[in-house]
Design an enzyme around this catalytic site. Structure first.
Site, PDB file in Angstrom:
ATOM      1  N   HIS A 211       1.000  -1.054   0.017  1.00  0.00           N
ATOM      2  CA  HIS A 211       0.046  -0.039   0.037  1.00  0.00           C
ATOM      3  C   HIS A 211       0.857   1.071  -0.017  1.00  0.00           C
ATOM      4  CE1 HIS A 211       1.107   0.136   4.331  1.00  0.00           C
ATOM      5  NE2 HIS A 211       0.635  -1.068   4.338  1.00  0.00           N
TER       6      HIS A 211
ATOM      7  N   HIS B  32       3.922   1.240   2.322  1.00  0.00           N
ATOM      8  CA  HIS B  32       5.075   0.592   1.577  1.00  0.00           C
ATOM      9  C   HIS B  32       5.929   1.514   0.422  1.00  0.00           C
ATOM     10  CE1 HIS B  32       2.829  -3.137   2.964  1.00  0.00           C
ATOM     11  NE2 HIS B  32       3.910  -3.122   3.501  1.00  0.00           N
TER      12      HIS B  32
ATOM     13  N   GLU C 180       7.952   3.805  10.933  1.00  0.00           N
ATOM     14  CA  GLU C 180       7.895   4.100  12.278  1.00  0.00           C
ATOM     15  C   GLU C 180       6.327   3.310  12.713  1.00  0.00           C
ATOM     16  OE1 GLU C 180       8.071   8.105  13.079  1.00  0.00           O
ATOM     17  OE2 GLU C 180      10.129   7.923  13.217  1.00  0.00           O
ATOM     18  N   LYS C 181       5.318   2.916  11.520  1.00  0.00           N
ATOM     19  CA  LYS C 181       4.129   2.078  11.708  1.00  0.00           C
ATOM     20  C   LYS C 181       4.618   0.979  12.920  1.00  0.00           C
ATOM     21  CE  LYS C 181       0.289  -0.002  10.998  1.00  0.00           C
ATOM     22  NZ  LYS C 181       0.789  -1.092  11.290  1.00  0.00           N
TER      23      LYS C 181
END
Ligand code: AMP
Length: 282
Positions: free
Chosen positions: A34, A37, A150-151
């Site tokens: 998505h 990425h 950082e997700k």
């Protein structure tokens, strides 16, 4: 600890691409790509003349067989999405048997305790699996820089430790969280949710924002209570954990210190689909 496998055939497959590269950027993913990425791939293309994107659903980082089985796999549309990015990109999608050979198991790592917090507490062995696969991939791709979101903030800190432990000559670059307009963090797992549940899931980021806005006015216990109450009132979302932690150690602390940096972390089940998110608080 077995850190090396005979990955000669994979090394050979990559070597014609890597031969003339001045700098190699690497974006490890599990596919079902998505815009989150793609933002990593774009940054890698801007900073390197060659970029390797791996697409590999890593069996050793899943602690539940069903979660591994249900993880979305969309290789053809992933390739189409990557074609929309300008850059010299090699897509690397090995089979588990090629990467792990006949032993699909994890090394045991000591990541200075970070592995025992939050995701590590609720997904036993998860970070051993992450460390093992990235160690294998780093040794095959040999990137100068690797781009991680950082997700998965805890994973990012784990990978920084991994390169120290394994003495890998790669710079780890942390990249910001990309969100839907609704605020929901983009995730491959969102693909498993209906339109209505995606709407319910926006409560996750709304709550994190509320915590951020109240950070200067409420203490940790009041903030924890606020989040607990919010999720108790919602019948579609089940809170697994909410923690305010020191951004460096990822340990929770009982009270605020003025010179420390804090982040809020959350994991929520939405109809059996587990979503995580986090936010900087100061
Ligand atoms: P995954 O395919 O979920 O293992 O993620 C591959 C990489 O993409 C990891 O470094 C993630 O942190 C990153 N990533 C996943 N979702 C997002 C997002 N919404 N924004 C930024 N990076 C992300």
């Amino acid at each position: 600890m077995i850190n090396h496998k005979n990955n000669d055939s994979l090394l050979k497959a990559l070597s014609p691409f890597l031969e003339n590269c001045k700098s190699v950027g690497f974006v490890p993913t599990m596919g079902a790509l998505h815009k989150g990425h793609l933002s990593l791939v774009e940054q890698a293309c801007n900073e390197n003349d060659c970029v390797v994107v791996s697409i590999f659903v890593n069996p050793t980082q899943f602690n539940k067989a069903q979660d591994l089985e249900k993880y979305p796999r969309t290789l053809n549309s992933d390739l189409d999405l990557l074609k929309t990015i300008k850059g010299n990109i090699f897509v690397f999608s090995p089979k588990a048997s090629e990467l792990y050979k006949d032993d699909i198991s994890s090394n045991k790592y000591n990541f200075s305790g970070i592995e025992n917090e939050m995701e590590g507490k609720y997904r036993k062995g998860h970070f051993d699996g992450v460390g093992t696969v990235l160690n294998l991939l780093f040794r095959i791709v040999k990137p100068n820089k690797a781009y991680l979101g950082e997700k998965d903030f805890q994973q990012l800190q784990i990978v920084r430790k991994l390169v120290e432990i394994e003495n890998l000559p790669v710079t780890i670059i942390g990249c910001p969280i990309i969100r839907e307009e609704s605020g929901l963090a983009m995730s491959s797992r969102n693909k498993r949710l209906s339109k209505d549940l995606l709407k319910e899931a926006t409560l996750i980021f709304k709550t994190l924002k509320e915590v951020q806005q109240n950070f200067d006015f409420l203490n940790f216990s009041q903030l924890n209570k606020l989040v607990e109450n919010t999720f108790n009132e919602n019948q579609f979302l089940e809170l697994e954990y909410f923690e305010i932690a020191n951004s460096k150690t990822l340990k929770t602390e009982s009270s605020k210190s003025p010179n420390k940096s804090y982040r809020a972390f959350i994991a929520v089940f939405v109809d059996g689909v587990r979503l995580i998110d986090n936010i900087a608080l100061n």
